[in-house]
Design an enzyme around this catalytic site. Sequence first.
Site, mmCIF file in Angstrom:
data_model
loop_
_atom_site.group_PDB
_atom_site.id
_atom_site.type_symbol
_atom_site.label_atom_id
_atom_site.label_comp_id
_atom_site.label_asym_id
_atom_site.label_seq_id
_atom_site.Cartn_x
_atom_site.Cartn_y
_atom_site.Cartn_z
ATOM 1 N N SER A 7 0.858 -1.186 0.000
ATOM 2 C CA SER A 7 0.000 0.000 0.000
ATOM 3 C C SER A 7 0.889 1.228 0.000
ATOM 4 O O SER A 7 1.636 1.468 0.965
ATOM 5 C CB SER A 7 -0.882 0.009 1.248
ATOM 6 O OG SER A 7 -1.359 1.325 1.457
ATOM 7 N N HIS A 32 -1.025 -1.371 -4.366
ATOM 8 C CA HIS A 32 -2.334 -1.046 -3.762
ATOM 9 C C HIS A 32 -2.394 0.466 -3.519
ATOM 10 O O HIS A 32 -1.531 1.031 -2.847
ATOM 11 C CB HIS A 32 -2.462 -1.822 -2.455
ATOM 12 C CG HIS A 32 -3.766 -1.675 -1.770
ATOM 13 N ND1 HIS A 32 -4.881 -2.425 -2.090
ATOM 14 C CD2 HIS A 32 -4.157 -0.869 -0.750
ATOM 15 C CE1 HIS A 32 -5.887 -2.099 -1.301
ATOM 16 N NE2 HIS A 32 -5.473 -1.149 -0.477
ATOM 17 N N ASP A 34 -4.585 3.502 -2.035
ATOM 18 C CA ASP A 34 -5.682 3.810 -1.115
ATOM 19 C C ASP A 34 -6.228 5.205 -1.392
ATOM 20 O O ASP A 34 -5.541 6.208 -1.195
ATOM 21 C CB ASP A 34 -5.182 3.738 0.325
ATOM 22 C CG ASP A 34 -5.002 2.304 0.773
ATOM 23 O OD1 ASP A 34 -5.944 1.512 0.605
ATOM 24 O OD2 ASP A 34 -3.915 1.979 1.284
ATOM 25 N N MET A 36 -8.975 7.980 -0.463
ATOM 26 C CA MET A 36 -9.863 8.372 0.650
ATOM 27 C C MET A 36 -10.384 9.782 0.420
ATOM 28 O O MET A 36 -9.643 10.658 -0.032
ATOM 29 C CB MET A 36 -9.094 8.329 1.965
ATOM 30 C CG MET A 36 -8.412 6.997 2.234
ATOM 31 S SD MET A 36 -7.659 6.970 3.872
ATOM 32 C CE MET A 36 -6.737 5.431 3.788
ATOM 33 N N HIS A 65 -8.217 1.011 -4.311
ATOM 34 C CA HIS A 65 -9.168 0.731 -3.228
ATOM 35 C C HIS A 65 -9.873 2.048 -2.917
ATOM 36 O O HIS A 65 -9.287 2.937 -2.292
ATOM 37 C CB HIS A 65 -8.356 0.196 -2.032
ATOM 38 C CG HIS A 65 -9.134 0.029 -0.777
ATOM 39 N ND1 HIS A 65 -8.536 -0.191 0.448
ATOM 40 C CD2 HIS A 65 -10.486 0.029 -0.538
ATOM 41 C CE1 HIS A 65 -9.461 -0.316 1.375
ATOM 42 N NE2 HIS A 65 -10.644 -0.174 0.815
ATOM 43 N N MET A 67 -12.106 4.274 -1.015
ATOM 44 C CA MET A 67 -12.798 4.486 0.265
ATOM 45 C C MET A 67 -13.482 5.835 0.157
ATOM 46 O O MET A 67 -13.089 6.822 0.801
ATOM 47 C CB MET A 67 -11.775 4.445 1.410
ATOM 48 C CG MET A 67 -11.246 3.045 1.672
ATOM 49 S SD MET A 67 -9.723 3.018 2.639
ATOM 50 C CE MET A 67 -8.532 3.181 1.317
ATOM 51 N N MET A 136 -11.334 -6.134 4.961
ATOM 52 C CA MET A 136 -10.593 -5.172 5.790
ATOM 53 C C MET A 136 -10.313 -5.793 7.153
ATOM 54 O O MET A 136 -11.229 -6.234 7.841
ATOM 55 C CB MET A 136 -11.403 -3.882 5.982
ATOM 56 C CG MET A 136 -11.550 -3.006 4.748
ATOM 57 S SD MET A 136 -10.011 -2.578 3.910
ATOM 58 C CE MET A 136 -9.085 -1.730 5.204
ATOM 59 N N ASP A 174 -6.453 -6.580 3.970
ATOM 60 C CA ASP A 174 -5.851 -5.240 4.046
ATOM 61 C C ASP A 174 -5.929 -4.702 5.469
ATOM 62 O O ASP A 174 -7.020 -4.513 6.004
ATOM 63 C CB ASP A 174 -6.636 -4.322 3.080
ATOM 64 C CG ASP A 174 -6.071 -2.916 2.998
ATOM 65 O OD1 ASP A 174 -5.041 -2.628 3.629
ATOM 66 O OD2 ASP A 174 -6.692 -2.108 2.275
#
Length: 244
Positions: A7, A32, A34, A36, A65, A67, A136, A174
């Site tokens: 990540s 990966h 992330d 957000m 990913h 979020m 998660m 994750d």
Amino acid sequence: MIELAPSILSADFARLGAEAQAAVEGGATVLHVDVMDGHFVPNITIGPPVVASLRKVSKVPLDCHLMIERPDEFIPAFAEAGADWISVHREACVHLDRTLHLIAAHGCKPGVVINPATPVHAIDEVLPLVHHVLVMSVNPGFGGQTFIRSSLKKIELLSNIRESRRLGFRIEVDGGIHRDTVADVVRAGAEILVSGSAIFEQGNPSENARQLLKSALDAAKQPVQDLSSAVAGAADGANSLSLP
Ligand code: DX5
Ligand code: ZN
């Protein structure tokens, strides 16, 4: 097949290309990313321009990913930027089936994510549609949190469902994956291992990736009869794990 997906959240963003490349040299085969939005999770990170920059310097699949709330509005931009895999949270999608089809329609592999408080049965209906299920093992929002052990039984359940329904999705985990937790998640059935702080926070990302991958592969080689004691031995009161 076990794969390591570092990540980049824990990388030094000023040296992102070099850090990502170092992790790949250490054996990582997925990156990966992330994403957000400060609404779905209490943190803000990066968007499509960073994915586009990473795309230029790395050939491995970019695993985005999301979020974020209202992911449908942003999926085209991530696909355009070069995302290969896009996962969305069950908890963020009212029309999850539509969102997963939208990801596929943009040429990306769709994934569904469940938070620690969301049971596996909440995604029963979409399992035939997804390339991967992301479990998660921390509450999303930040790197460096403590692994939540109840995620192990969800990984194991997904692995059993996949076999009994003859489905092909892959199982990704994750949060809080490091040398003390990686063997348990692999034995429970996880195949794609996301790890941020254990790869980038200290030392050399190549060496960190190499060591974590080795621990994962060693755990995968252990005979099946070791499984119950390994996973049950990891259980504690609040997050206890029961095996059949
Ligand atoms: C958490 C993110 C994770 C995080 C993992 O919301 O989805 O990918 O970066 O970091 P570690 O491995 O430090 O728990
Ligand atoms: Zn993540």
